[in-house]
Every structure is written in C-alpha cells, then in structure tokens.
Write a protein that holds these residues in place. Structure first.
Motif, mmCIF file in Angstrom:
data_model
loop_
_atom_site.group_PDB
_atom_site.id
_atom_site.type_symbol
_atom_site.label_atom_id
_atom_site.label_comp_id
_atom_site.label_asym_id
_atom_site.label_seq_id
_atom_site.Cartn_x
_atom_site.Cartn_y
_atom_site.Cartn_z
ATOM 1 N N ILE A 1 -78.174 7.798 18.681
ATOM 2 C CA ILE A 1 -78.588 6.787 19.491
ATOM 3 C C ILE A 1 -77.963 5.316 18.746
ATOM 4 C CG2 ILE A 1 -79.271 4.985 20.544
ATOM 5 C CD1 ILE A 1 -79.570 7.611 21.585
ATOM 6 N N ARG A 2 -75.448 4.848 19.096
ATOM 7 C CA ARG A 2 -75.116 4.074 18.553
ATOM 8 C C ARG A 2 -75.033 2.662 18.837
ATOM 9 N NH1 ARG A 2 -69.925 5.730 20.578
ATOM 10 N NH2 ARG A 2 -68.977 3.889 19.346
ATOM 11 N N PHE A 3 -75.855 2.064 20.320
ATOM 12 C CA PHE A 3 -75.651 0.808 20.157
ATOM 13 C C PHE A 3 -77.260 0.412 19.845
ATOM 14 C CE2 PHE A 3 -76.890 -3.074 23.031
ATOM 15 C CZ PHE A 3 -75.531 -3.803 22.815
ATOM 16 N N LYS A 4 -77.018 -1.080 19.135
ATOM 17 C CA LYS A 4 -77.851 -1.871 18.526
ATOM 18 C C LYS A 4 -77.490 -2.999 18.290
ATOM 19 C CE LYS A 4 -79.322 2.818 14.979
ATOM 20 N NZ LYS A 4 -78.382 2.612 13.761
ATOM 21 N N GLY A 5 -77.578 -3.036 19.835
ATOM 22 C CA GLY A 5 -77.299 -5.053 19.999
ATOM 23 C C GLY A 5 -75.803 -5.601 19.389
ATOM 24 N N THR A 6 -75.224 -6.103 20.038
ATOM 25 C CA THR A 6 -73.635 -7.137 19.851
ATOM 26 C C THR A 6 -73.461 -7.363 17.793
ATOM 27 O OG1 THR A 6 -74.682 -9.213 19.256
ATOM 28 C CG2 THR A 6 -73.395 -8.064 22.140
ATOM 29 N N VAL A 7 -72.342 -7.329 17.803
ATOM 30 C CA VAL A 7 -71.980 -7.739 15.813
ATOM 31 C C VAL A 7 -73.474 -8.675 15.707
ATOM 32 C CG1 VAL A 7 -70.752 -8.209 14.720
ATOM 33 C CG2 VAL A 7 -70.197 -6.838 15.974
ATOM 34 N N GLU A 8 -73.143 -9.735 16.854
ATOM 35 C CA GLU A 8 -73.996 -11.213 15.974
ATOM 36 C C GLU A 8 -75.861 -10.161 16.274
ATOM 37 O OE1 GLU A 8 -71.485 -10.370 17.830
ATOM 38 O OE2 GLU A 8 -72.686 -12.127 19.873
ATOM 39 N N ASN A 9 -76.214 -10.152 17.067
ATOM 40 C CA ASN A 9 -77.322 -9.100 17.042
ATOM 41 C C ASN A 9 -77.744 -7.775 16.000
ATOM 42 O OD1 ASN A 9 -77.655 -9.825 20.408
ATOM 43 N ND2 ASN A 9 -78.585 -10.893 19.026
ATOM 44 N N ARG A 10 -77.049 -7.085 16.169
ATOM 45 C CA ARG A 10 -76.710 -5.916 14.407
ATOM 46 C C ARG A 10 -76.843 -6.740 13.414
ATOM 47 N NH1 ARG A 10 -73.444 -0.784 15.374
ATOM 48 N NH2 ARG A 10 -74.345 0.596 13.611
ATOM 49 N N SER A 11 -76.266 -7.874 12.695
ATOM 50 C CA SER A 11 -76.328 -8.808 11.503
ATOM 51 C C SER A 11 -77.493 -8.940 11.191
ATOM 52 C CB SER A 11 -75.156 -9.968 11.468
ATOM 53 O OG SER A 11 -73.969 -9.208 11.954
ATOM 54 N N MET A 12 -78.146 -8.763 12.437
ATOM 55 C CA MET A 12 -79.906 -9.407 12.108
ATOM 56 C C MET A 12 -80.568 -8.704 12.207
ATOM 57 S SD MET A 12 -79.866 -13.595 13.912
ATOM 58 C CE MET A 12 -79.475 -12.727 15.185
ATOM 59 N N ALA A 13 -79.866 -7.510 12.058
ATOM 60 C CA ALA A 13 -80.869 -5.676 11.859
ATOM 61 C C ALA A 13 -81.190 -5.656 13.639
ATOM 62 C CB ALA A 13 -82.727 -6.151 11.341
ATOM 63 N N GLY A 14 -80.298 -5.884 14.620
ATOM 64 C CA GLY A 14 -80.612 -6.115 15.898
ATOM 65 C C GLY A 14 -81.698 -6.844 16.402
ATOM 66 N N LEU A 15 -82.366 -8.149 16.076
ATOM 67 C CA LEU A 15 -83.414 -8.689 16.640
ATOM 68 C C LEU A 15 -81.857 -9.471 17.754
ATOM 69 C CD1 LEU A 15 -85.647 -9.982 15.220
ATOM 70 C CD2 LEU A 15 -83.908 -12.184 14.807
ATOM 71 N N SER A 16 -83.153 -9.243 18.668
ATOM 72 C CA SER A 16 -82.825 -9.816 20.079
ATOM 73 C C SER A 16 -83.904 -11.297 20.296
ATOM 74 C CB SER A 16 -82.744 -8.570 21.283
ATOM 75 O OG SER A 16 -84.184 -7.844 20.790
ATOM 76 N N VAL A 17 -84.372 -12.034 19.849
ATOM 77 C CA VAL A 17 -85.123 -13.026 20.301
ATOM 78 C C VAL A 17 -84.488 -14.197 20.176
ATOM 79 C CG1 VAL A 17 -86.373 -13.458 18.297
ATOM 80 C CG2 VAL A 17 -87.815 -13.844 19.836
ATOM 81 N N ILE A 18 -83.560 -14.208 19.970
ATOM 82 C CA ILE A 18 -83.037 -15.562 20.189
ATOM 83 C C ILE A 18 -81.987 -16.036 21.190
ATOM 84 C CG2 ILE A 18 -81.190 -17.438 18.295
ATOM 85 C CD1 ILE A 18 -82.306 -15.866 15.818
#
Length: 424
Positions: free
Chosen positions: A35-52
């Motif tokens: 599984i490759r997709f772990k969020g955009t670069v912005e989210n992935r730089s925060m370990a995949g955090l998507s709550v913001i």
C-alpha cells in the motif's frame, strides 16, 4: 499560468503513473501489493496525520476536509525511495522513483469538491529461493509488477460552522503480473535436470468502494482550538479476472528465457478479494496557521483479507492497527521580512501492524517523518518536502527486514477559479 501548469502535469502523470514500478518490497508478493498512498506530502510529513483542516492544502484522506478549502487547489506529489533489504545471510539495495497522487479541490461556499487519481498499491519484487530435497536442488525465481490505482470523486459539506461531513466514491482498477521460474539441479554434480518450468499469472482488478468522513473544530481557549475527525470505509470487493500460463524454458539465473514449444493456458477461476473496512479517529489541538499537534488511530478489519490465488500456505492475516502522532509549527505566516518564518516545519511518528502474518511472524512498520512547507513568493501556493525513515518486517523465521528512506516532493498550487473579473 497556474492552469497551464496543471494541464501539463496532469498529462505527464497520466502517461507515467501506470507504467511505473512503485515498490521494491518483497512483501508486495502478498495480497494486492504494498500500500503506497499514505497521504499527500503535507500529511505524510506528519506521519500521515489527517485531522488538521486546511484552507490551502488538499486533504485526500478525509473528504469532509474539502469544505475547509478557500481556494481551488491542485496537488501533485512524487517520491524517491531508497530501500535496504536484509536477511540473516544477505543484504541488497533497491531504489524507486514514483508519482504518488494527483488531485484537485474546488471550494463552492459551504461545499467543497475533490477528485483525482492515486496509484494506491504496487507490486514490485525480484526474489530467489533455493530448496534442497532428495538430492535435488531447486532454484525458484519470483518476479512481480503492477498494482491497483484509484480514481475518486467526493464532496465535503459544512453542516454548521464547526461540523463538516464528506463522502467520496472510488473506482479501483489495475493489473498485477507475477512470474515464477523453477530450475532443478543434481546436488552431487550441480548439473541442471532437463529444462526450467515457468509460470505466469495475471490478474485484472476492478471494483468500487466508498469513504465517509466527519470533521469538527471548536475554540478551546482564546486562539487555541481543538480539532477532531473520523473516517469510515466499509468493506468492499475487488473483482479479479485471472489467467495462468505454463511453459518449459531455457533460463540462466532465471533470466534470458527461451520458450521450448508453446505456452499452455491453464484454467484458473476468477475470484474476489475483500478489501477490509477501515475506521480512523483523530484529535488535535493548537492555533491554526501557527502550531498544531495531533494523534490518530486506525483500525482495519484485515482478518478477512486474502491473496489473489489461494495457493500460498505460509501466510495469514489479522486485524491491522496504526497509530500516528504529528504536527506542524509556523513561526510567523504573515512575515514579510523573513522568509523562513513563513515556512511550515512538520514532523511525526508512525507505528503500524500491517495485519500481514508470514511464518507466524507479524509484519510491522515503524517510521519517523520530517518535512518543510516552502511558500512561493507572491502566491498562496507552496512546495512541500518530506523525508520518511523507517523499518518494516523482521529477519526472524527467514523473512526480510527493510530499512527505507523515502524522500517526497509535493506541489500545491492555489488560485481563485469561477470568479468574475471586476475590470476589463
């Protein structure tokens, strides 16, 4: 100008994304690949955090976040992966360069619309395994490529000032090809016994799934707010149209194959893989455009997952979990005199039990991430850079431990569309 750039990048992405080999992991042998997709670069730089929630960055993981956009956003990202593969006896190195996503988000007052393309999973491995029994040594060579792509269309709607709901539909498609060659030798003389046998399997995949999301934010104290989000993806089916071919070949080290006679088509049944349901809940706190820290936990019902062909006897699946913590800091986003005060500094930590169990060993993935958001002068657009350092798997029970370093680059272009000019 931005629209011309978007068209050019979109054409490039469509040409390259389906031909790329997006992984070098031997664990992509199983299921639908890595599984490759772990969020955009912005989210992935925060370990995949998507709550913001974010007004200028597109959040593809939670469709409710589309309603937070204030400008039309075009987002594209790619990565360069360096992977060191270690067993108890050997060490190899592999590199991959990939395009990871392309998406557009459009704000329409309380409504936000998002659509795009994601290369979701990838198969890419080259494995040699040697076994000896009854005086016969067998060299088995395994190779695989392909993967699953997603096209998605969704919306996010602001129900109240603080609460948003979102839904997107995703169409999954792709092709996975695998090849195995077995060459046998007399152990006493090391002479090859007859010819090698080759098996080629192909699976054309297709299916639809949905993703729902909620986002909530409220003031906690003065400029400090609390953020929370939840997403749920129901279980869905991925249909596989399978084919298999067998042939006798002359091969050297599993390559330079010369077919002897003709290939034989073997009847194999088409089947379906259950894509697991997934639930994610997250909470964060901070001052928007200044600093935010948050955490998320994800549960996946992967115990019902399976392989494309049910002839692998050393693998099973258990329910997967993922824990992330991350955030960002911007010294002064309004600064005109100091460029680096407008830079977003990001970081995070991720621990994941992937749900894959091989030889009774669970496959885990642990990583730390860092990133920068570099604003472009005179615009709300920015370039995002990220690095991910992690370990996946184990050397126990004859498995492979991966030490990887993933460099990511993302471009977020933002502009006002669908607005009438006030001057001629």
């Amino acid at each position: 100008m931005i629209k011309k750039i978007i068209v050019s990048i979109s054409l490039l992405f469509s040409l390259v994304s389906f031909a790329q080999e997006g992984t070098s992991s031997p664990y992509s042998f199983y299921g639908i690949g890595d599984i490759r997709f772990k969020g955009t670069v912005e989210n992935r730089s925060m370990a995949g955090l998507s709550v913001i929630p974010d007004s200028i960055h597109l959040n593809i993981q939670n469709p409710a976040m589309y309603s937070s956009l204030k400008l039309t956003s075009f987002s594209v990202g790619g990565s360069f992966l360096v992977n060191r593969l270690k067993t108890n006896s050997r060490e190899e190195k592999a590199q991959r360069t990939t395009l990871d996503y392309l998406a557009v988000g459009i704000p329409l007052k309380k409504l936000g619309i998002g659509f795009g393309l994601i290369p979701y999973s990838s198969v890419g491995y080259n494995i040699k395994n040697t076994t000896t029994a009854s005086g016969i040594k067998t060299d088995n060579y395994y190779r695989g490529d392909g993967g699953i792509n997603k096209v998605f269309l969704g919306f996010g709607y602001q129900i109240t000032k603080n609460l948003s709901f979102g839904l997107d539909a995703q169409y999954n498609f792709g092709k996975i090809n695998t090849k195995s060659i077995a060459t046998r030798y007399e152990t006493s003389t090391n002479e090859q016994i007859q010819y090698s046998t080759r098996e080629i399997n192909s699976s054309n995949a297709s299916g639809v799934n949905f993703n729902t999301g909620l986002s909530y934010k409220t003031k906690l104290y003065k400029n400090i707010s609390i953020f929370s989000s939840a997403t749920y993806t129901p279980q869905s089916n991925l249909s596989l149209a399978n084919s298999r071919k067998l042939a006798l070949v002359q091969a050297v080290d599993g390559t330079n194959e010369g077919v002897l006679g003709s290939e034989v088509d073997i009847a194999v049944a088409d089947n379906k893989i259950k894509l697991p349901s997934k639930f994610t809940f997250g909470v964060g706190v901070g001052e928007a455009k200044k600093w935010i820290i948050g955490s998320e936990i994800t549960f996946q019902n992967t115990s019902n997952f399976g392989n494309r062909f049910n002839d692998i006897d050393n693998v099973s699946y258990e329910n997967a979990t993922k824990f992330t913590v991350g955030g960002y800091y911007i010294p002064n986003f309004k600064s005109f005199s100091n460029y680096f005060e407008r830079v977003a500094y990001r970081g995070g930590f991720r621990f994941e039990n992937t749900g894959l169990v091989i030889n009774n060993q669970p496959v885990e993935d642990v990583a730390v991430t860092l990133g920068l958001g570099l604003p472009l002068r005179g615009a709300f657009s920015n370039i995002n850079l990220g690095v991910e350092l992690g370990n996946k798997g184990t050397k126990n029970a004859g498995l492979v431990r991966e030490h990887y370093m993933n460099f990511s680059v993302g471009l977020s272009l933002n502009d006002k569309w669908f607005q009438k000019s006030k001057y001629n």
